[in-house]
Design a protein around this motif. Structure first.
Motif, PDB file in Angstrom:
ATOM      1  N   TYR A 121       2.191  -4.420  -0.833  1.00 37.38           N
ATOM      2  CA  TYR A 121       1.278  -3.282  -0.681  1.00 37.38           C
ATOM      3  C   TYR A 121       0.218  -3.353  -1.776  1.00 37.38           C
ATOM      4  CZ  TYR A 121       3.777  -1.278  -4.656  1.00 37.38           C
ATOM      5  OH  TYR A 121       4.321  -1.077  -5.895  1.00 37.38           O
ATOM      6  N   ASN A 122      -0.869  -2.648  -1.560  1.00 39.32           N
ATOM      7  CA  ASN A 122      -1.896  -2.432  -2.583  1.00 39.32           C
ATOM      8  C   ASN A 122      -2.562  -1.091  -2.290  1.00 39.32           C
ATOM      9  OD1 ASN A 122      -3.652  -2.923  -0.435  1.00 39.32           O
ATOM     10  ND2 ASN A 122      -4.199  -4.988  -1.129  1.00 39.32           N
ATOM     11  N   ASP A 123      -3.615  -0.776  -3.005  1.00 36.62           N
ATOM     12  CA  ASP A 123      -4.258   0.526  -2.831  1.00 36.62           C
ATOM     13  C   ASP A 123      -4.820   0.708  -1.430  1.00 36.62           C
ATOM     14  OD1 ASP A 123      -3.604   1.161  -5.415  1.00 36.62           O
ATOM     15  OD2 ASP A 123      -5.600   0.757  -6.241  1.00 36.62           O
ATOM     16  N   LYS A 124      -5.333  -0.370  -0.816  1.00 33.31           N
ATOM     17  CA  LYS A 124      -5.883  -0.259   0.536  1.00 33.31           C
ATOM     18  C   LYS A 124      -4.775   0.031   1.553  1.00 33.31           C
ATOM     19  CE  LYS A 124      -9.904  -3.232  -0.262  1.00 33.31           C
ATOM     20  NZ  LYS A 124     -10.597  -4.512   0.109  1.00 33.31           N
ATOM     21  N   VAL A 125      -3.649  -0.607   1.370  1.00 36.27           N
ATOM     22  CA  VAL A 125      -2.505  -0.366   2.265  1.00 36.27           C
ATOM     23  C   VAL A 125      -2.048   1.080   2.129  1.00 36.27           C
ATOM     24  CG1 VAL A 125      -0.106  -0.988   2.748  1.00 36.27           C
ATOM     25  CG2 VAL A 125      -1.780  -2.780   2.209  1.00 36.27           C
ATOM     26  N   ILE A 126      -1.968   1.557   0.917  1.00 34.45           N
ATOM     27  CA  ILE A 126      -1.533   2.935   0.683  1.00 34.45           C
ATOM     28  C   ILE A 126      -2.527   3.929   1.267  1.00 34.45           C
ATOM     29  CG2 ILE A 126      -1.172   4.657  -1.135  1.00 34.45           C
ATOM     30  CD1 ILE A 126       0.189   2.359  -2.720  1.00 34.45           C
ATOM     31  N   ALA A 127      -3.820   3.644   1.135  1.00 33.21           N
ATOM     32  CA  ALA A 127      -4.829   4.527   1.730  1.00 33.21           C
ATOM     33  C   ALA A 127      -4.669   4.584   3.244  1.00 33.21           C
ATOM     34  CB  ALA A 127      -6.229   4.046   1.361  1.00 33.21           C
TER      35      ALA A 127
END
Length: 225
Positions: A121-127
């Protein structure tokens, strides 16, 4: 219910992928009155078979498994178990949105949580998962503690069921005279004890934890939210 009004300790389990070994796992969970969240890939089915430690791992036909998972939570894991870090924004959206929609159709309940395929995961996935209304996302990074976590979209489980530290953690959790809420969160895949021939380990974990009057047993959503 808000379990923290009556308890200071909670136990929850999380298992991924929806393989045929879930049948035996659920038999054990139900026998010990334990609750689990199953993170499922609705875009894969019975023809998706691979090998793990010399045993076949076959996906379940989810359409036929609604009653199997009754009493447990269904959560998102990506439609086809793709690595979310390797997907375009459009592919990422469909991987999660399609899975959520299909699981809602099959099981009649809208998922509110998920586990990241491959722990990626990363910030884009979390968004993206936030935009879909998912309220928690489980990683694969162990916390080795029982603390309540504020960042539920980067939630760290206590540990995997095969972790060498597990039984020590379970014993410590059971002895806790907790003043603040504490959570023991164990995760894994049901094909692992099949391949490693250690279902006795799973049953020992369940036997140690089950039917304690000072512990709340719930799904991930019931415990985390």
């Amino acid at each position: 219910m808000n379990w923290t009004q009556e308890y200071t300790k909670a136990v929850t389990f999380s298992y991924d992928d929806g393989n045929r070994q879930d049948i035996h796992l659920i038999e054990l969970l139900n026998a010990y009155n334990l609750k689990c969240t199953f993170n499922l890939n609705s875009g894969l089915g019975e023809n998706d078979i691979w090998q793990y430690e010399g045993i076949p791992v076959q996906r379940l036909n989810l359409e036929k498994c609604v009653s199997l998972y009754k009493g447990h939570e269904i959560a998102v894991h990506g439609s086809r178990h793709l690595n979310p870090l390797e997907l375009s924004p459009e592919e990422l959206h469909h991987e999660f949105a399609d899975d959520k929609a299909e699981l809602t159709r099959i099981f009649g309940t809208e998922p509110i949580g998920m586990a990241y395929a491959y722990g990626c995961y990363n910030d884009k996935v979390i968004a993206e998962i936030e935009s879909l209304g998912l309220r928690y996302g489980r990683t694969t990074q162990p916390s080795y503690n029982f603390d309540v976590q504020s960042d539920l979209l980067r939630f760290r489980p206590t540990c995997h069921h095969d972790d060498e530290n597990l039984f020590g953690l379970v014993e410590r959790f059971l002895k806790l005279n907790a003043k603040e809420p504490q959570i023991l969160y164990i995760w894994g895949h049901s094909y692992e004890p099949d391949g490693k021939r250690n279902w006795d380990r799973i049953e020992r974990i369940f036997e140690m934890l089950a039917n304690k009057p000072d512990i709340f047993y719930g799904t991930n959503a019931e415990v985390l939210l």
